[in-house]
Motif scaffolding. Structure first.
Motif, PDB file in Angstrom:
ATOM      1  N   PRO A 250       0.829  -1.207   0.000  1.00 36.61           N
ATOM      2  CA  PRO A 250       0.000   0.000   0.000  1.00 36.61           C
ATOM      3  C   PRO A 250       0.865   1.259   0.000  1.00 36.61           C
ATOM      4  O   PRO A 250       1.924   1.298   0.633  1.00 36.61           O
ATOM      5  N   GLU A 251       0.435   2.260  -0.735  1.00 36.89           N
ATOM      6  CA  GLU A 251       1.232   3.485  -0.815  1.00 36.89           C
ATOM      7  C   GLU A 251       1.221   4.253   0.503  1.00 36.89           C
ATOM      8  O   GLU A 251       0.333   4.076   1.336  1.00 36.89           O
ATOM      9  N   ALA A 272       4.027   5.477  -6.504  1.00 41.41           N
ATOM     10  CA  ALA A 272       2.979   5.121  -5.559  1.00 41.41           C
ATOM     11  C   ALA A 272       2.915   3.618  -5.328  1.00 41.41           C
ATOM     12  O   ALA A 272       2.661   2.842  -6.252  1.00 41.41           O
ATOM     13  N   GLY A 273       3.182   3.208  -4.094  1.00 38.00           N
ATOM     14  CA  GLY A 273       3.090   1.811  -3.725  1.00 38.00           C
ATOM     15  C   GLY A 273       4.273   0.948  -4.123  1.00 38.00           C
ATOM     16  O   GLY A 273       4.248  -0.259  -3.905  1.00 38.00           O
ATOM     17  N   SER A 274       5.317   1.539  -4.691  1.00 39.83           N
ATOM     18  CA  SER A 274       6.506   0.791  -5.098  1.00 39.83           C
ATOM     19  C   SER A 274       7.704   1.329  -4.323  1.00 39.83           C
ATOM     20  O   SER A 274       8.038   2.512  -4.429  1.00 39.83           O
ATOM     21  N   ARG A 294       4.958  -7.336   9.252  1.00 39.37           N
ATOM     22  CA  ARG A 294       4.031  -8.184  10.011  1.00 39.37           C
ATOM     23  C   ARG A 294       3.475  -7.446  11.218  1.00 39.37           C
ATOM     24  O   ARG A 294       2.274  -7.535  11.508  1.00 39.37           O
ATOM     25  N   GLU A 295       4.329  -6.671  11.879  1.00 38.87           N
ATOM     26  CA  GLU A 295       3.884  -5.913  13.058  1.00 38.87           C
ATOM     27  C   GLU A 295       2.817  -4.892  12.689  1.00 38.87           C
ATOM     28  O   GLU A 295       2.006  -4.500  13.533  1.00 38.87           O
ATOM     29  N   ARG A 296       2.805  -4.465  11.451  1.00 39.68           N
ATOM     30  CA  ARG A 296       1.846  -3.450  11.006  1.00 39.68           C
ATOM     31  C   ARG A 296       0.743  -4.047  10.140  1.00 39.68           C
ATOM     32  O   ARG A 296      -0.051  -3.321   9.553  1.00 39.68           O
ATOM     33  N   ASN A 297       0.740  -5.373  10.045  1.00 45.78           N
ATOM     34  CA  ASN A 297      -0.285  -6.084   9.277  1.00 45.78           C
ATOM     35  C   ASN A 297      -0.338  -5.595   7.828  1.00 45.78           C
ATOM     36  O   ASN A 297      -1.405  -5.360   7.263  1.00 45.78           O
ATOM     37  N   ILE A 298       0.825  -5.433   7.234  1.00 48.02           N
ATOM     38  CA  ILE A 298       0.936  -4.967   5.852  1.00 48.02           C
ATOM     39  C   ILE A 298       1.276  -6.149   4.960  1.00 48.02           C
ATOM     40  O   ILE A 298       2.217  -6.903   5.238  1.00 48.02           O
ATOM     41  N   THR A 299       0.515  -6.315   3.904  1.00 44.22           N
ATOM     42  CA  THR A 299       0.707  -7.430   2.987  1.00 44.22           C
ATOM     43  C   THR A 299       1.414  -6.961   1.723  1.00 44.22           C
ATOM     44  O   THR A 299       1.041  -5.932   1.134  1.00 44.22           O
ATOM     45  N   LEU A 300       2.432  -7.713   1.308  1.00 47.69           N
ATOM     46  CA  LEU A 300       3.143  -7.410   0.070  1.00 47.69           C
ATOM     47  C   LEU A 300       2.456  -8.083  -1.110  1.00 47.69           C
ATOM     48  O   LEU A 300       1.916  -9.175  -0.982  1.00 47.69           O
ATOM     49  N   SER A 301       2.502  -7.441  -2.254  1.00 51.57           N
ATOM     50  CA  SER A 301       2.032  -8.077  -3.481  1.00 51.57           C
ATOM     51  C   SER A 301       3.196  -8.461  -4.379  1.00 51.57           C
ATOM     52  O   SER A 301       3.015  -9.203  -5.349  1.00 51.57           O
ATOM     53  N   ARG A 316      13.867   8.093 -10.030  1.00 49.61           N
ATOM     54  CA  ARG A 316      14.286   9.030  -8.997  1.00 49.61           C
ATOM     55  C   ARG A 316      14.491  10.429  -9.572  1.00 49.61           C
ATOM     56  O   ARG A 316      14.087  11.432  -8.980  1.00 49.61           O
ATOM     57  N   LEU A 317      15.138  10.479 -10.743  1.00 51.61           N
ATOM     58  CA  LEU A 317      15.512  11.775 -11.293  1.00 51.61           C
ATOM     59  C   LEU A 317      14.358  12.499 -11.972  1.00 51.61           C
ATOM     60  O   LEU A 317      14.255  13.722 -11.914  1.00 51.61           O
ATOM     61  N   THR A 318      13.507  11.750 -12.661  1.00 45.57           N
ATOM     62  CA  THR A 318      12.414  12.399 -13.402  1.00 45.57           C
ATOM     63  C   THR A 318      11.113  12.449 -12.624  1.00 45.57           C
ATOM     64  O   THR A 318      10.215  13.228 -12.968  1.00 45.57           O
ATOM     65  N   GLY A 319      10.982  11.587 -11.604  1.00 42.16           N
ATOM     66  CA  GLY A 319       9.731  11.519 -10.862  1.00 42.16           C
ATOM     67  C   GLY A 319       8.598  11.003 -11.724  1.00 42.16           C
ATOM     68  O   GLY A 319       7.446  11.225 -11.443  1.00 42.16           O
TER      69      GLY A 319
END
Length: 324
Positions: A250-251, A272-274, A294-301, A316-319
């Motif tokens: 999640p972003e 966003a989200g990466s 895991r402590e924050r209950n965040i799931t990876l995709s 990074r450079l161009t956004g």
């Protein structure tokens, strides 16, 4: 080294005196359309026999820059030289020495692939063999097919053959493998490597970061008409001694907390989200990261481990995401 510091270093390098023996010299070139400045004090050089990749998001000024080098546009200020010649004033002497692979092919729809190549071969004093070129780009079986019936990938391969038929010293390639299947893409890469071994200079634009990373001797990244990075792919990525963990979640995760993990060197949300975390101790970082998530209950995709890439730097450079 921060991205801003890194960019400044490369830009300063490009501002040094541009040698007259370079195959391409762009010296403080600017170009505007009305009030819109699309190229802004751009300077770089391309040495003979190298593959040079010009990268940037859409609207960055790549097309205007390349069209100026090809002699289709004149700079408002500054200067360009291609093979020592002014592309506009000395275009008659330059054009027989260069090849151009356009992104939009503009082929004659009623002619066959062989007929188009034969037509273009007639423009040059010492053209390459039409049948040899057709075989090299994988179009022998389609030689008698009219251009309007060629697939998108076949048209790209014919466009490549047209760029090479005049036996050029320098080739401009705009998105050379766009629309090609993986096999044709590998063939095109090998053709580019063969041209380099023969001393041909190549300037290519591409949205495929792995293409630039694998083929180019030097890479220039431009955005808003300005040069923001210029170096070898290895130096640009700058992470030969560090590995990268990339993950999708999640972003809006707290990158300061991620960067504070004991084995992390740097963390950022590249889009966003990466997310991307640099580390010299990947096994330890993976344990720390999964515990933190895991402590924050965040799931990876998605989770990947590898070295830093040109795409990471580009974002990074161009956004901006690499976009078609």
């Amino acid at each position: 080294m921060s991205a801003n510091t890194q960019t400044t270093a490369y830009t300063d390098e490009s501002s040094q005196a541009l040698s007259s023996d370079a195959a391409i010299v762009v010296n403080t070139m600017s170009k505007s359309y009305g009030s819109n400045c699309v190229v802004d004090q751009l300077s770089f050089k391309v040495q003979p026999g190298e593959v040079f990749a010009l990268l940037g998001p859409n609207g960055a000024g790549k097309t205007t820059t390349v069209e100026t080098l090809e002699g289709y546009r004149a700079p408002d200020t500054g200067s360009v030289r291609v093979l020592g010649l002014d592309p506009i004033r000395e275009g008659h002497a330059l054009k027989p020495r260069i090849g151009v692979m356009l992104q939009q092919d503009g082929l004659y729809p009623a002619l066959t692939a062989r007929e188009v190549l034969q037509l273009f071969a007639g423009y040059y004093a010492q053209p390459l063999s039409v049948d040899t070129l057709l075989e090299r780009v994988g179009l022998t079986s389609a030689a008698k097919t009219r251009c309007r019936r060629l697939s998108g990938g076949q048209k790209r391969r014919l466009a490549l053959a047209l760029a090479l038929v005049g036996n050029p010293e320098l080739v401009f390639m705009d998105e050379p493998t766009a629309g090609m299947d993986p096999q044709a893409r590998q063939v095109t890469w090998e053709i580019i490597r063969e041209l380099k071994r023969k001393g041909v200079t190549i300037l290519l634009t591409t949205h495929l970061m792995d293409e630039a990373e694998r083929l180019a001797d030097h890479v220039a990244i431009i955005d808003h008409g300005q040069l923001i990075a210029l170096d070898t792919p290895a130096n640009l990525t700058g992470t030969q001694n560090a590995n990268i963990v990339r993950f999708v979640a999640p972003e809006g995760l707290d990158c300061q907390q991620l960067a504070a993990l004991p084995s992390a060197r740097k963390a950022e949300e590249v889009r966003a989200g990466s997310y991307l975390i640099e580390s010299e101790a990947i096994p330890s970082l993976l344990v720390e990261l999964t515990t933190w998530l895991r402590e924050r209950n965040i799931t990876l995709s998605e989770l990947r481990v590898g070295h830093g890439s040109l795409e990471d730097l580009f974002l990074r450079l161009t956004g901006s995401e690499v976009r078609d």
